[in-house]
Motif scaffolding. Structure first.
Motif, PDB file in Angstrom:
ATOM      1  N   LEU A   1      -8.365   2.338   8.790  1.00 52.66           N
ATOM      2  CA  LEU A   1      -7.220   3.020   8.167  1.00 52.66           C
ATOM      3  C   LEU A   1      -5.968   2.149   8.213  1.00 52.66           C
ATOM      4  N   GLU A   2      -5.762   1.434   9.306  1.00 53.04           N
ATOM      5  CA  GLU A   2      -4.609   0.534   9.399  1.00 53.04           C
ATOM      6  C   GLU A   2      -4.752  -0.627   8.411  1.00 53.04           C
ATOM      7  N   ALA A   3      -5.950  -1.189   8.303  1.00 54.68           N
ATOM      8  CA  ALA A   3      -6.184  -2.278   7.337  1.00 54.68           C
ATOM      9  C   ALA A   3      -5.957  -1.778   5.913  1.00 54.68           C
ATOM     10  N   LEU A   4      -6.384  -0.551   5.628  1.00 55.07           N
ATOM     11  CA  LEU A   4      -6.172   0.046   4.308  1.00 55.07           C
ATOM     12  C   LEU A   4      -4.683   0.201   4.014  1.00 55.07           C
ATOM     13  N   ARG A   5      -3.919   0.663   4.994  1.00 58.45           N
ATOM     14  CA  ARG A   5      -2.452   0.788   4.826  1.00 58.45           C
ATOM     15  C   ARG A   5      -1.835  -0.582   4.526  1.00 58.45           C
ATOM     16  N   GLN A   6      -2.261  -1.590   5.251  1.00 54.39           N
ATOM     17  CA  GLN A   6      -1.727  -2.943   5.042  1.00 54.39           C
ATOM     18  C   GLN A   6      -2.045  -3.450   3.633  1.00 54.39           C
ATOM     19  N   ARG A   7      -3.277  -3.221   3.162  1.00 58.25           N
ATOM     20  CA  ARG A   7      -3.643  -3.662   1.808  1.00 58.25           C
ATOM     21  C   ARG A   7      -2.797  -2.949   0.765  1.00 58.25           C
ATOM     22  N   ARG A   8      -2.532  -1.668   0.959  1.00 54.96           N
ATOM     23  CA  ARG A   8      -1.735  -0.904  -0.016  1.00 54.96           C
ATOM     24  C   ARG A   8      -0.284  -1.368  -0.055  1.00 54.96           C
ATOM     25  N   ARG A   9       0.230  -1.870   1.070  1.00 56.39           N
ATOM     26  CA  ARG A   9       1.626  -2.342   1.141  1.00 56.39           C
ATOM     27  C   ARG A   9       1.784  -3.792   0.723  1.00 56.39           C
ATOM     28  N   ALA A  10       0.680  -4.486   0.537  1.00 55.25           N
ATOM     29  CA  ALA A  10       0.734  -5.923   0.244  1.00 55.25           C
ATOM     30  C   ALA A  10       1.403  -6.184  -1.097  1.00 55.25           C
ATOM     31  N   PRO A  11       2.155  -7.288  -1.191  1.00 60.01           N
ATOM     32  CA  PRO A  11       2.768  -7.650  -2.470  1.00 60.01           C
ATOM     33  C   PRO A  11       1.684  -7.827  -3.531  1.00 60.01           C
ATOM     34  N   GLY A  12       2.020  -7.431  -4.745  1.00 61.88           N
ATOM     35  CA  GLY A  12       1.069  -7.569  -5.841  1.00 61.88           C
ATOM     36  C   GLY A  12       0.123  -6.397  -5.978  1.00 61.88           C
ATOM     37  N   THR A  13       0.295  -5.362  -5.133  1.00 58.00           N
ATOM     38  CA  THR A  13      -0.532  -4.175  -5.280  1.00 58.00           C
ATOM     39  C   THR A  13      -0.291  -3.605  -6.671  1.00 58.00           C
TER      40      THR A  13
END
Length: 101
Positions: free
Chosen positions: A66-78
């Protein structure tokens, strides 16, 4: 084992795009430590419904996911143009596997 069961509602005309945009996340999630199953699939009877099914070895594994998913969603270029669900309902259940053979 932790079981995650969910339902997403999307506009029927957007469902295929919603599923297509989830493929890479499914691949990544399946490779994460403790992931036993991770599937998003179209409901064959309701054109606006997508079902989520996940199984994780431990709660710690799920928490890390869940933390990795949050990080991917916040990443630039999402992708800002991504289809967002109209609604979502997700349940987290602790379960014991039973061999029925």
């Amino acid at each position: 084992m932790i079981v995650v069961q969910g339902v997403f509602r999307v506009a029927a005309e957007d469902r295929e795009q919603f599923l297509a945009q989830s493929v890479e996340n499914q691949r990544i999630s399946r490779s994460e430590k403790g992931c036993i199953e991770y599937v998003l699939a179209a409901d064959p009877l309701e054109p606006d419904r997508v079902v989520l099914s996940e199984r994780w070895e431990t709660k710690a594994d799920l928490d890390a996911h869940l933390e990795a998913l949050r990080q991917r969603r916040r990443a630039p270029g999402t992708n800002a143009a991504a289809v967002e669900p109209i609604s979502r309902e997700v349940s987290f259940l602790e379960a014991t596997a039973i061999d029925l053979t």
